[in-house]
Design a protein around this motif. Structure first.
Motif, mmCIF file in Angstrom:
data_model
loop_
_atom_site.group_PDB
_atom_site.id
_atom_site.type_symbol
_atom_site.label_atom_id
_atom_site.label_comp_id
_atom_site.label_asym_id
_atom_site.label_seq_id
_atom_site.Cartn_x
_atom_site.Cartn_y
_atom_site.Cartn_z
ATOM 1 N N SER A 89 0.855 -1.146 -0.023
ATOM 2 C CA SER A 89 -0.395 -0.364 -0.067
ATOM 3 C C SER A 89 0.744 1.083 -0.313
ATOM 4 O O SER A 89 0.531 2.246 -0.281
ATOM 5 N N CYS A 90 2.452 1.268 0.037
ATOM 6 C CA CYS A 90 2.759 2.690 0.239
ATOM 7 C C CYS A 90 3.805 2.701 -0.762
ATOM 8 O O CYS A 90 4.455 4.061 -0.893
ATOM 9 N N HIS A 110 5.168 1.855 -3.883
ATOM 10 C CA HIS A 110 4.492 2.726 -4.808
ATOM 11 C C HIS A 110 5.355 3.946 -4.922
ATOM 12 O O HIS A 110 5.883 4.586 -6.333
ATOM 13 N N CYS A 111 4.577 4.889 -4.293
ATOM 14 C CA CYS A 111 4.837 6.314 -3.934
ATOM 15 C C CYS A 111 6.558 6.193 -2.732
ATOM 16 O O CYS A 111 7.161 6.957 -2.883
ATOM 17 N N HIS A 112 6.498 5.276 -1.981
ATOM 18 C CA HIS A 112 7.202 6.190 -0.706
ATOM 19 C C HIS A 112 8.511 4.837 -1.009
ATOM 20 O O HIS A 112 9.234 4.136 -1.071
ATOM 21 N N PRO A 172 7.744 12.028 -0.393
ATOM 22 C CA PRO A 172 9.671 12.817 0.029
ATOM 23 C C PRO A 172 10.341 11.754 0.408
ATOM 24 O O PRO A 172 11.431 12.036 0.834
ATOM 25 N N MET A 173 9.624 10.312 1.412
ATOM 26 C CA MET A 173 11.057 9.970 1.863
ATOM 27 C C MET A 173 10.804 8.377 1.078
ATOM 28 O O MET A 173 9.910 8.164 1.363
ATOM 29 N N TRP A 204 10.072 7.084 10.843
ATOM 30 C CA TRP A 204 8.459 7.364 11.062
ATOM 31 C C TRP A 204 7.533 6.495 11.290
ATOM 32 O O TRP A 204 6.350 7.343 10.918
ATOM 33 N N ALA A 213 4.503 8.962 12.852
ATOM 34 C CA ALA A 213 3.768 9.499 12.097
ATOM 35 C C ALA A 213 3.192 8.738 10.941
ATOM 36 O O ALA A 213 1.526 8.990 10.521
ATOM 37 N N ARG A 246 -0.639 8.993 10.595
ATOM 38 C CA ARG A 246 -1.857 9.620 8.730
ATOM 39 C C ARG A 246 -2.635 8.176 8.295
ATOM 40 O O ARG A 246 -3.821 8.351 7.882
ATOM 41 N N MET A 281 -3.608 8.464 4.920
ATOM 42 C CA MET A 281 -2.013 7.399 4.391
ATOM 43 C C MET A 281 -2.987 6.212 3.816
ATOM 44 O O MET A 281 -2.926 5.386 5.334
ATOM 45 N N PRO A 311 -3.021 7.642 0.062
ATOM 46 C CA PRO A 311 -4.920 9.159 -0.238
ATOM 47 C C PRO A 311 -4.880 8.067 -0.779
ATOM 48 O O PRO A 311 -5.563 7.889 -1.904
ATOM 49 N N ASN A 367 5.664 20.154 2.285
ATOM 50 C CA ASN A 367 5.252 19.201 3.209
ATOM 51 C C ASN A 367 3.659 18.773 2.642
ATOM 52 O O ASN A 367 2.962 18.396 3.237
ATOM 53 N N TRP A 375 -5.268 15.661 -3.342
ATOM 54 C CA TRP A 375 -5.195 14.611 -4.214
ATOM 55 C C TRP A 375 -6.616 14.398 -4.815
ATOM 56 O O TRP A 375 -7.102 13.294 -3.899
#
Ligand code: HEC
Length: 473
Positions: free
Chosen positions: A49-50, A52-54, A61-62, A73, A76, A80, A90, A92, A205, A370
């Protein structure tokens, strides 16, 4: 009696299901208190779930590929993911899980158990766990080109634009891009990304702060040589809009869209946004193509349920509602839901009204960072008869709690600029003939094992039009 037996069976399997769910529930809470670990419990969630962007070279960003990267993280991530379908959540993805259709393609959202697992991990000091539990990596840093649609057949590139460090939003054409195609081809999927010189550790951010081409309306068409602006209708495609943070578009297999021989991408209106440092950027358009000779079998309708005229958004007020209605002129299969509002938008719901049946198809939270579309799963895509009414409700919040609003004291009307407002469902649909409509409903009844007593959200005639009743008024 067959019906009674069927119901008895259903009740039994339902009870069994509840039993299993309770057991899973109990199991996961034991796992939470007895040491959730990164390698066993968290890594699989991040992979699905995360990541592919992170990961390096994607939008976030990270990177969250490794334990060392994810650990700082943990808190956070807990906060999120706990936002579920609200602004800032998160991943999104903002579909509400307690109302409407629940099956969508490419759904990265987390279950309640997964949200609890992340919280449990953060609360217990984010331990690593046994390396032997770690699943094989899904993404290897630098190991792939990063397109969500798979390896594209054609990648086109816009000209480079320079956006000043500060200035008013610009809304202008950014040129045409020849496709170079020598024969008509049909597009299976399209994905757009911005390539720019904003440093990765830019300190912004919001996803919008990482990009300057906030939005683009574009089409493809054949240019007549004497009149550069003229184009012929049957070779024209109006492509889904590009937005910062928006997902790729994968079209249904029978509904490919033409990218004609000799056509150009016409980048008609780009919305350029200054973000505090001079930025150079261009867009890449990646297309996956159907094989030569493919022809689509269905007709597209752009289903715009919207009201842009009499929008009046009051300052500093929560829960303001906007409404719009559309009567469907053809039998329609809705493929996607794409809420489009501006900063004050926090939620949108789509309902279908057929006689006295009123069904909520989808409610989704909205975060103007988003702007994305949701694709209904094949067996869940609404199948609505001609004459059905679509009712769209937009929810606006201009209180300081909605941090997307620049200044809660301002009144807002409708308009194209970001400080003005929009209220549109940009979702897409296909028109069906009588035969296609009957056939689609028949196939769905069969696949889902429906009886006359089953109510299917989004298909008000599914339980009515059984073959024996076809002739009924
Ligand atoms: C579609 C891309 C995408 C997906 C999927 C995604 N993220 Fe993000 N994430 C971003 C972007 C872009 C940002 C920075 C903008 C923001 O903070 O909203 C971000 C920000 C964050 C932040 C806040 C960082 C900070 O500076 O405080 C956390 C934590 C986070 N993501 C965790 C996750 C987790 C956990 C998942 C999966 C459950 C996930 N993200 C899925 C793109 C994504």
């Amino acid at each position: 009696m067959p019906t009674t037996r069927r119901h008895t069976f259903r009740l039994a399997s339902w009870l069994a299901l509840v039993g299993v769910t309770l057991m899973i529930g109990a199991g996961s809470s034991v796992a939470q208190s007895e040491g959730v670990t990164f390698t066993r419990d968290i890594a699989p969630i991040l992979q699905r779930s995360c990541q592919h962007c992170h990961r390096p070279d994607s939008v976030a960003p990270m990177s969250l590929l490794t334990y060392e990267e994810a650990r700082p993280w943990a808190r956070a991530m807990k906060s999120r993911t706990a936002l579920r379908n609200e602004r800032g959540a998160m991943p999104p993805w903002f579909i509400e899980k307690n109302i409407g259709i629940q099956s969508y393609k490419d759904d990265p959202s987390l279950s309640e158990a997964e949200i609890a697992t992340i919280a449990g991990w953060a609360d217990s000091g984010a331990p690593r766990g046994d390396m032997a539990d770690l699943p094989p990596p899904k993404y290897v840093a630098g190991g792939e080109d990063g397109w969500r649609i798979g390896t594209p057949d054609l990648v086109l590139r816009s000209r480079e634009v320079t956006v000043n460090a500060s200035g008013a939003d610009r809304w202008e054409p950014i040129g045409v891009v020849p496709t170079g195609l020598t024969e008509d081809r049909y597009v299976e999927a399209v994905e757009i990304r911005e390539v720019n010189d904003i440093p990765k550790e830019g300190g912004s951010n919001t996803v919008g702060g990482r990009f300057v081409l906030h939005h683009l309306n574009y089409s493809s068409h054949v240019v007549e040589s004497e009149q550069p602006d003229a184009f012929t209708g049957e070779t024209t495609t109006v492509w889904p809009v590009h937005e910062v943070g928006r997902n790729a578009d994968i079209f249904p297999p029978d509904a490919g869209r033409i990218l004609a021989a000799g056509s150009v991408l016409n980048l008609e209106t780009a919305h350029l946004h200054s973000n505090g440092r001079e930025t150079k950027a261009y867009l890449e358009f990646a297309f996956k193509l159907h094989p030569v000779g493919y022809k689509p079998s269905v007709t597209w309708v752009r289903r715009l349920t919207a009201n842009g005229v009499d929008i009046s958004i009051k300052p500093t007020t929560a829960d303001q509602q906007l409404h719009a209605y559309t009567v469907l002129e053809q039998h329609t299969k809705i493929l996607t839901f794409e809420p489009h509002m501006h900063a004050p938008g926090v939620r949108m719901c789509l309902e279908a009204i057929w006689g006295h049946s009123v069904q909520t198809l989808t409610c989704a939270g909205y975060d103007h960072n988003w702007v994305r579309s949701y694709v209904y799963a094949d067996d869940a895509a609404p199948l609505l008869p001609e004459g059905a009414i679509l009712h769209l409700t937009g929810f606006m919040d201009t209180t300081p709690g909605n941090r997307n609003v620049a200044d809660p004291r301002n009144w807002g009307g409708g308009g194209r600029r970001s400080v003005a407002n929009m209220f549109i469902d940009l979702g897409e649909a296909i028109a069906l003939t009588d035969e296609e409509f009957e056939r689609e409903m028949g196939e769905r009844r069969e696949r889902l094992g429906l009886t006359k007593n089953d109510v299917v959200i989004g298909c008000p005639l599914c339980q009515v039009r059984f073959p024996s009743q076809k002739a009924a008024p």
